[in-house]
Design a protein around this motif. Structure first.
Motif, PDB file in Angstrom:
ATOM      1  N   GLU A   1     -12.411 -59.000 -21.128  1.00  0.00           N
ATOM      2  CA  GLU A   1     -12.194 -58.233 -22.360  1.00  0.00           C
ATOM      3  C   GLU A   1     -10.734 -58.299 -22.796  1.00  0.00           C
ATOM      4  O   GLU A   1     -10.432 -58.490 -23.972  1.00  0.00           O
ATOM      5  CB  GLU A   1     -12.618 -56.775 -22.162  1.00  0.00           C
ATOM      6  CG  GLU A   1     -14.111 -56.586 -22.005  1.00  0.00           C
ATOM      7  CD  GLU A   1     -14.904 -57.006 -23.229  1.00  0.00           C
ATOM      8  OE1 GLU A   1     -14.532 -56.627 -24.358  1.00  0.00           O
ATOM      9  OE2 GLU A   1     -15.889 -57.735 -23.046  1.00  0.00           O
ATOM     10  N   SER A   2      -9.811 -58.152 -21.851  1.00  0.00           N
ATOM     11  CA  SER A   2      -8.390 -58.136 -22.198  1.00  0.00           C
ATOM     12  C   SER A   2      -7.904 -59.481 -22.718  1.00  0.00           C
ATOM     13  O   SER A   2      -6.963 -59.540 -23.505  1.00  0.00           O
ATOM     14  CB  SER A   2      -7.542 -57.733 -20.980  1.00  0.00           C
ATOM     15  OG  SER A   2      -7.465 -58.778 -20.029  1.00  0.00           O
TER      16      SER A   2
ATOM     17  N   THR B   1      -6.880 -64.922 -27.880  1.00  0.00           N
ATOM     18  CA  THR B   1      -7.526 -63.809 -28.563  1.00  0.00           C
ATOM     19  C   THR B   1      -8.571 -64.257 -29.590  1.00  0.00           C
ATOM     20  O   THR B   1      -8.401 -65.264 -30.271  1.00  0.00           O
ATOM     21  CB  THR B   1      -6.480 -62.901 -29.250  1.00  0.00           C
ATOM     22  OG1 THR B   1      -7.166 -61.780 -29.808  1.00  0.00           O
ATOM     23  CG2 THR B   1      -5.715 -63.635 -30.332  1.00  0.00           C
TER      24      THR B   1
ATOM     25  N   ALA C   1     -13.082 -56.229 -17.194  1.00  0.00           N
ATOM     26  CA  ALA C   1     -11.826 -55.817 -17.827  1.00  0.00           C
ATOM     27  C   ALA C   1     -10.928 -57.015 -18.118  1.00  0.00           C
ATOM     28  O   ALA C   1     -10.292 -57.083 -19.181  1.00  0.00           O
ATOM     29  CB  ALA C   1     -11.098 -54.806 -16.942  1.00  0.00           C
ATOM     30  N   LEU C   2     -10.872 -57.975 -17.201  1.00  0.00           N
ATOM     31  CA  LEU C   2     -10.053 -59.172 -17.409  1.00  0.00           C
ATOM     32  C   LEU C   2     -10.540 -59.973 -18.609  1.00  0.00           C
ATOM     33  O   LEU C   2      -9.750 -60.352 -19.481  1.00  0.00           O
ATOM     34  CB  LEU C   2     -10.068 -60.048 -16.147  1.00  0.00           C
ATOM     35  CG  LEU C   2      -9.383 -61.408 -16.258  1.00  0.00           C
ATOM     36  CD1 LEU C   2      -7.901 -61.258 -16.573  1.00  0.00           C
ATOM     37  CD2 LEU C   2      -9.608 -62.217 -14.986  1.00  0.00           C
TER      38      LEU C   2
ATOM     39  N   ARG D   1      -5.352 -63.509 -17.677  1.00  0.00           N
ATOM     40  CA  ARG D   1      -4.675 -62.291 -18.129  1.00  0.00           C
ATOM     41  C   ARG D   1      -3.683 -62.660 -19.242  1.00  0.00           C
ATOM     42  O   ARG D   1      -2.911 -63.606 -19.109  1.00  0.00           O
ATOM     43  CB  ARG D   1      -3.947 -61.618 -16.979  1.00  0.00           C
ATOM     44  CG  ARG D   1      -3.326 -60.294 -17.419  1.00  0.00           C
ATOM     45  CD  ARG D   1      -2.575 -59.572 -16.351  1.00  0.00           C
ATOM     46  NE  ARG D   1      -3.414 -59.352 -15.194  1.00  0.00           N
ATOM     47  CZ  ARG D   1      -2.959 -59.416 -13.952  1.00  0.00           C
ATOM     48  NH1 ARG D   1      -1.706 -59.692 -13.691  1.00  0.00           N
ATOM     49  NH2 ARG D   1      -3.765 -59.186 -12.954  1.00  0.00           N
ATOM     50  N   PRO D   2      -3.697 -61.932 -20.368  1.00  0.00           N
ATOM     51  CA  PRO D   2      -2.847 -62.293 -21.506  1.00  0.00           C
ATOM     52  C   PRO D   2      -1.377 -62.514 -21.149  1.00  0.00           C
ATOM     53  O   PRO D   2      -0.771 -63.487 -21.615  1.00  0.00           O
ATOM     54  CB  PRO D   2      -3.023 -61.119 -22.475  1.00  0.00           C
ATOM     55  CG  PRO D   2      -4.404 -60.641 -22.200  1.00  0.00           C
ATOM     56  CD  PRO D   2      -4.572 -60.797 -20.702  1.00  0.00           C
TER      57      PRO D   2
ATOM     58  N   SER E   1      -4.874 -55.707 -26.711  1.00  0.00           N
ATOM     59  CA  SER E   1      -4.298 -56.301 -25.499  1.00  0.00           C
ATOM     60  C   SER E   1      -4.396 -57.820 -25.525  1.00  0.00           C
ATOM     61  O   SER E   1      -3.528 -58.517 -24.990  1.00  0.00           O
ATOM     62  CB  SER E   1      -4.970 -55.748 -24.243  1.00  0.00           C
ATOM     63  OG  SER E   1      -6.321 -56.155 -24.179  1.00  0.00           O
ATOM     64  N   SER E   2      -5.438 -58.341 -26.153  1.00  0.00           N
ATOM     65  CA  SER E   2      -5.637 -59.791 -26.186  1.00  0.00           C
ATOM     66  C   SER E   2      -4.583 -60.505 -27.023  1.00  0.00           C
ATOM     67  O   SER E   2      -4.334 -61.690 -26.835  1.00  0.00           O
ATOM     68  CB  SER E   2      -7.032 -60.127 -26.717  1.00  0.00           C
ATOM     69  OG  SER E   2      -7.134 -59.847 -28.108  1.00  0.00           O
TER      70      SER E   2
END
Length: 190
Positions: free
Chosen positions: A35-36, A49, A32-33, A105-106, A42-43
């Protein structure tokens, strides 16, 4: 084993990171981290991103499990206040360590967390894996990300690798010109 890395000239919260080696129990959270940090809306809250270049997944459970438990591989987790905010993979490849699956994390990007995680990965590569260099592959189209690594001592080798078009495990390209560039950082001999 948890370790704090002292680093100066960074956001004070970044220096509060505690590091540990990931376990299989961390896999869903790490997927999840990653991917985000790179895909989907979310990115876009961070600067890493790839949402304009790729749709679909960046990684999956099988890839992260292999990074956590594969021979010669280690996932490093960075926590702040007991919460996972970053991760990266190091894989011992004989004459160098391969650095990958790096994610912050973004909402935590831009404050020095990435610099601290990269410094810890380099420390582990040098001191624990005993390799003289770290190597990575970065999408050539990510000039901002490549410049970030260059400012941290990585050298553009000019070596490129094709993007695995047709393999949706790596995402669905939004352009037909994607390729990876190999970057390397050699450590000074002591």
């Amino acid at each position: 084993m948890r370790q704090t890395v002292p680093v100066t000239d960074l956001d004070a919260r970044a220096t509060e990171l505690k590091f540990r080696t990931a376990t299989l129990a961390d896999v869903p959270l790490l997927v999840a981290l990653v991917e985000s940090a790179y895909r989907g809306e979310s990115s876009r809250a961070g600067w890493t991103t790839e949402a304009d270049l790729l749709d679909g997944q960046r990684t999956d459970v099988a890839d992260v499990e292999a990074a956590v438990s594969g021979v010669g591989s280690r996932m490093i987790v960075g926590e702040r206040g007991g919460e996972v905010v970053a991760c990266c993979q190091l894989q011992h490849r004989g004459v160098h360590a391969y650095f990958g699956m790096f994610a912050v994390r973004p909402g935590a990007q831009g404050g020095g967390v990435g610099k601290v995680v990269l410094a810890e990965a380099e420390r582990v590569a040098r001191e624990e894996l005993g390799v003289p260099a770290v190597q990575m592959m970065v999408l050539r189209q990510r000039a901002d990300l490549i410049a970030w690594y260059v400012r941290r001592g990585y050298v553009r080798t000019g070596v490129t690798q094709p993007f695995p078009y047709g393999d949706e495990r790596f995402g669905r390209p939004r352009t037909e010109v994607l390729e990876f560039e190999v970057l390397v950082k050699k450590f000074a001999e002591s």
